[in-house]
Write a protein that holds these residues in place. Structure first.
Motif, short mmCIF file in Angstrom:
data_model
loop_
_atom_site.label_atom_id
_atom_site.label_comp_id
_atom_site.label_asym_id
_atom_site.label_seq_id
_atom_site.Cartn_x
_atom_site.Cartn_y
_atom_site.Cartn_z
N ALA A 21 0.82 -1.22 0.00
CA ALA A 21 0.00 0.00 0.00
C ALA A 21 0.85 1.26 0.00
O ALA A 21 0.45 2.28 -0.57
CB ALA A 21 -0.93 -0.01 1.22
N SER A 22 2.02 1.21 0.64
CA SER A 22 2.87 2.40 0.67
C SER A 22 3.49 2.71 -0.69
O SER A 22 4.03 3.80 -0.88
CB SER A 22 3.98 2.22 1.71
N SER A 23 3.40 1.78 -1.63
CA SER A 23 3.95 2.02 -2.97
C SER A 23 2.91 2.61 -3.92
O SER A 23 3.23 2.87 -5.09
CB SER A 23 4.50 0.71 -3.56
N LYS A 24 1.70 2.84 -3.42
CA LYS A 24 0.62 3.34 -4.28
C LYS A 24 0.41 4.83 -4.07
O LYS A 24 0.69 5.37 -2.99
CB LYS A 24 -0.68 2.59 -3.97
N SER A 25 -0.10 5.46 -5.08
CA SER A 25 -0.49 6.86 -4.97
C SER A 25 -1.84 6.96 -4.28
O SER A 25 -2.52 5.94 -4.05
CB SER A 25 -0.56 7.51 -6.35
N THR A 78 2.81 5.08 4.63
CA THR A 78 4.26 5.15 4.42
C THR A 78 4.99 5.39 5.73
O THR A 78 6.05 4.79 5.99
CB THR A 78 4.58 6.28 3.43
N GLY A 79 4.43 6.25 6.58
CA GLY A 79 5.03 6.48 7.89
C GLY A 79 5.03 5.23 8.74
O GLY A 79 6.00 4.96 9.47
N ALA A 80 3.96 4.44 8.65
CA ALA A 80 3.91 3.19 9.40
C ALA A 80 4.98 2.21 8.91
O ALA A 80 5.61 1.51 9.70
CB ALA A 80 2.52 2.57 9.28
N LEU A 81 5.19 2.17 7.59
CA LEU A 81 6.22 1.29 7.04
C LEU A 81 7.61 1.70 7.53
O LEU A 81 8.41 0.86 7.96
CB LEU A 81 6.17 1.32 5.52
N LEU A 82 7.90 2.99 7.50
CA LEU A 82 9.21 3.47 7.94
C LEU A 82 9.42 3.24 9.42
O LEU A 82 10.56 3.04 9.87
CB LEU A 82 9.36 4.96 7.60
N SER A 83 8.35 3.26 10.19
CA SER A 83 8.49 3.06 11.64
C SER A 83 8.83 1.62 11.99
O SER A 83 9.32 1.34 13.09
CB SER A 83 7.19 3.46 12.35
N ILE A 84 8.57 0.68 11.08
CA ILE A 84 8.89 -0.72 11.31
C ILE A 84 10.37 -1.00 11.10
O ILE A 84 10.95 -1.88 11.75
CB ILE A 84 8.04 -1.62 10.39
N VAL A 85 11.01 -0.24 10.23
CA VAL A 85 12.40 -0.51 9.84
C VAL A 85 13.35 -0.49 11.03
O VAL A 85 14.16 -1.42 11.20
CB VAL A 85 12.84 0.49 8.75
N PRO A 86 13.32 0.53 11.92
CA PRO A 86 14.26 0.49 13.06
C PRO A 86 14.07 -0.72 13.96
O PRO A 86 15.05 -1.28 14.48
CB PRO A 86 13.95 1.80 13.81
N LEU A 87 12.82 -1.15 14.16
CA LEU A 87 12.57 -2.32 15.01
C LEU A 87 13.14 -3.58 14.37
O LEU A 87 13.73 -4.42 15.06
CB LEU A 87 11.07 -2.48 15.24
N ALA A 88 12.97 -3.71 13.06
CA ALA A 88 13.52 -4.89 12.38
C ALA A 88 15.05 -4.89 12.45
O ALA A 88 15.67 -5.93 12.70
CB ALA A 88 13.05 -4.90 10.92
N THR A 116 -7.30 0.09 -6.82
CA THR A 116 -6.61 -1.06 -7.40
C THR A 116 -6.68 -2.25 -6.45
O THR A 116 -7.08 -2.12 -5.29
CB THR A 116 -5.13 -0.72 -7.69
N PHE A 117 -6.27 -3.40 -6.97
CA PHE A 117 -6.26 -4.63 -6.16
C PHE A 117 -5.36 -4.43 -4.94
O PHE A 117 -4.31 -3.81 -5.01
CB PHE A 117 -5.79 -5.81 -7.01
N THR A 118 -5.79 -4.99 -3.80
CA THR A 118 -5.13 -4.74 -2.52
C THR A 118 -3.64 -5.06 -2.56
O THR A 118 -2.81 -4.26 -2.10
CB THR A 118 -5.80 -5.58 -1.42
N PHE A 119 -3.27 -6.21 -3.12
CA PHE A 119 -1.87 -6.64 -3.09
C PHE A 119 -1.18 -6.44 -4.44
O PHE A 119 -0.22 -7.13 -4.76
CB PHE A 119 -1.78 -8.10 -2.67
N LEU A 120 -1.66 -5.46 -5.20
CA LEU A 120 -1.01 -5.10 -6.46
C LEU A 120 -0.07 -3.92 -6.22
O LEU A 120 -0.54 -2.81 -5.93
CB LEU A 120 -2.03 -4.74 -7.53
N PRO A 121 1.24 -4.11 -6.27
CA PRO A 121 2.17 -3.01 -5.95
C PRO A 121 2.20 -1.96 -7.05
O PRO A 121 1.77 -2.20 -8.19
CB PRO A 121 3.51 -3.72 -5.81
N SER A 122 2.75 -0.81 -6.69
CA SER A 122 2.90 0.28 -7.65
C SER A 122 4.32 0.83 -7.54
O SER A 122 5.21 0.16 -6.99
CB SER A 122 1.86 1.36 -7.38
N THR A 123 4.52 2.04 -8.04
CA THR A 123 5.89 2.59 -8.14
C THR A 123 6.02 3.95 -7.46
O THR A 123 6.91 4.72 -7.81
CB THR A 123 6.29 2.72 -9.61
N HIS A 124 5.18 4.26 -6.49
CA HIS A 124 5.17 5.61 -5.91
C HIS A 124 5.74 5.65 -4.49
O HIS A 124 5.47 6.59 -3.74
CB HIS A 124 3.74 6.16 -5.89
N LEU A 125 6.52 4.64 -4.10
CA LEU A 125 7.03 4.61 -2.74
C LEU A 125 7.93 5.80 -2.45
O LEU A 125 7.77 6.49 -1.42
CB LEU A 125 7.80 3.30 -2.50
#
Length: 299
Positions: free
Chosen positions: A52-56, A268-278, A63-72
């Motif tokens: 979802a963070s890759s979609k506009s 997108t903010g939620a995705l970035l917040s996961i990175v430090p924990l990982a 669009t389909f839920t698990f269809l990626p895009s190029t806007h990350l």
């Protein structure tokens, strides 16, 4: 004589049951399926956030839920530009709250757990029972009383209002007490005291290294708990420049009701917040090793 010896050996060999070949244990198909379903259940939200963070904003709901895009990268740029990079200030605030809170909590927990495990003093059982009671009390229940106490000393809406309640973890003290009792041999402590080591030197040079894996676990649990904490900072803070990520993203989510374009920034903010924990988990997992204290003392 030779015949008799041979007869005895033959009789002994006959009395020993024949060794059967070891039976290979095959993994249960049902257990494998359960593990796969559990892994899918845990990873599905992460996969959705990543896609979802890759979609506009226009593609998010069309669009389909698990269809990626190029806007990350575009979404990251928009999030970074929001109010002069306020998101990254939230990230820095969260790192401060979680890093300092977890580090001090590990120090307090290790000292308290070691004392409860290795010292005898009046009221020890009562103190340990109170700590156990603290483990059973949810943090949400304590948020409002903590706010009222800190308001009396004018510490609300400051960094201290989030840091101070995070410095003591009843579960961390309980875990350190159990780990110190199991991993720190009394013989090593007595040997150190016999050699003239002070109590602080004995604790810092002998007990802490042996408690290493347990302390790493306490740090990780406390860090993740503070990083994901929402209720306490939501009640304590009124200045959005002091917000952690959880409260800041909640504010952006509320704006999404009137500005749907903000939803992509929230995701997108939620995705970035996961990175430090990982990254933190991948860095610290190498410290979870088999304890070698058992081999340091001979039976």
């Amino acid at each position: 004589m030779t015949t008799t010896t041979t007869l005895h050996r033959a009789t002994a060999a006959a009395s020993v049951p024949a060794l059967r070949p070891e039976r290979k244990v095959r993994p249960s198909v049902f257990g494998t399926v359960v593990l796969l379903v559990g892994a899918l259940y845990c990873l599905m939200p992460v996969a959705w956030v990543l896609v979802a963070s890759s979609k506009s904003a226009g593609e998010l709901f069309s669009t389909f839920t698990f269809l990626p895009s190029t806007h990350l990268l575009d979404n990251i740029g928009e999030l970074s530009a929001y109010r002069g990079g306020l998101y990254w200030r939230w990230m820095a605030n969260t790192a401060l709250y979680a890093g300092v809170g977890a580090a001090v909590s590990v120090l307090v927990s290790s000292m308290a757990g070691y004392a409860l495990a290795k010292y005898r003093f009046a009221g020890k059982k009562l103190v340990f029972n109170l700590i156990l009671a603290g483990v059973l009390v949810p943090g949400v229940v304590l948020a409002v009383p903590q706010y009222l106490l800190l308001a009396e000393v004018n510490l609300t809406n400051t960094y201290w209002s989030v840091l101070l309640p995070s410095l003591i973890s009843p579960y961390g003290i309980y875990l350190c007490r159990i780990y110190a009792g199991a991993s720190v041999p009394d013989e090593l402590l007595e040997a150190a005291r016999t050699d003239g080591a002070s109590e602080w030197r004995t604790f810092s040079r002998i007990a802490v290294p042996l408690m290493g894996p347990g302390l790493v676990t306490v740090f990780l649990f406390q860090f993740v708990g503070i990083w994901n904490n929402f209720m306490l900072p939501y009640i304590m803070l009124g200045n959005d420049r002091l917000y952690p990520i959880t409260v800041g993203l909640n504010g952006l989510l509320n704006q999404g009701a009137s500005q749907p374009a903000m939803y992509t920034s929230v995701i997108t903010g939620a995705l970035l917040s996961i990175v430090p924990l990982a990254l933190l988990f991948l860095t610290l997992q190498r410290y979870w090793k088999v304890d070698l204290a058992a081999g340091s003392v001979k039976a």
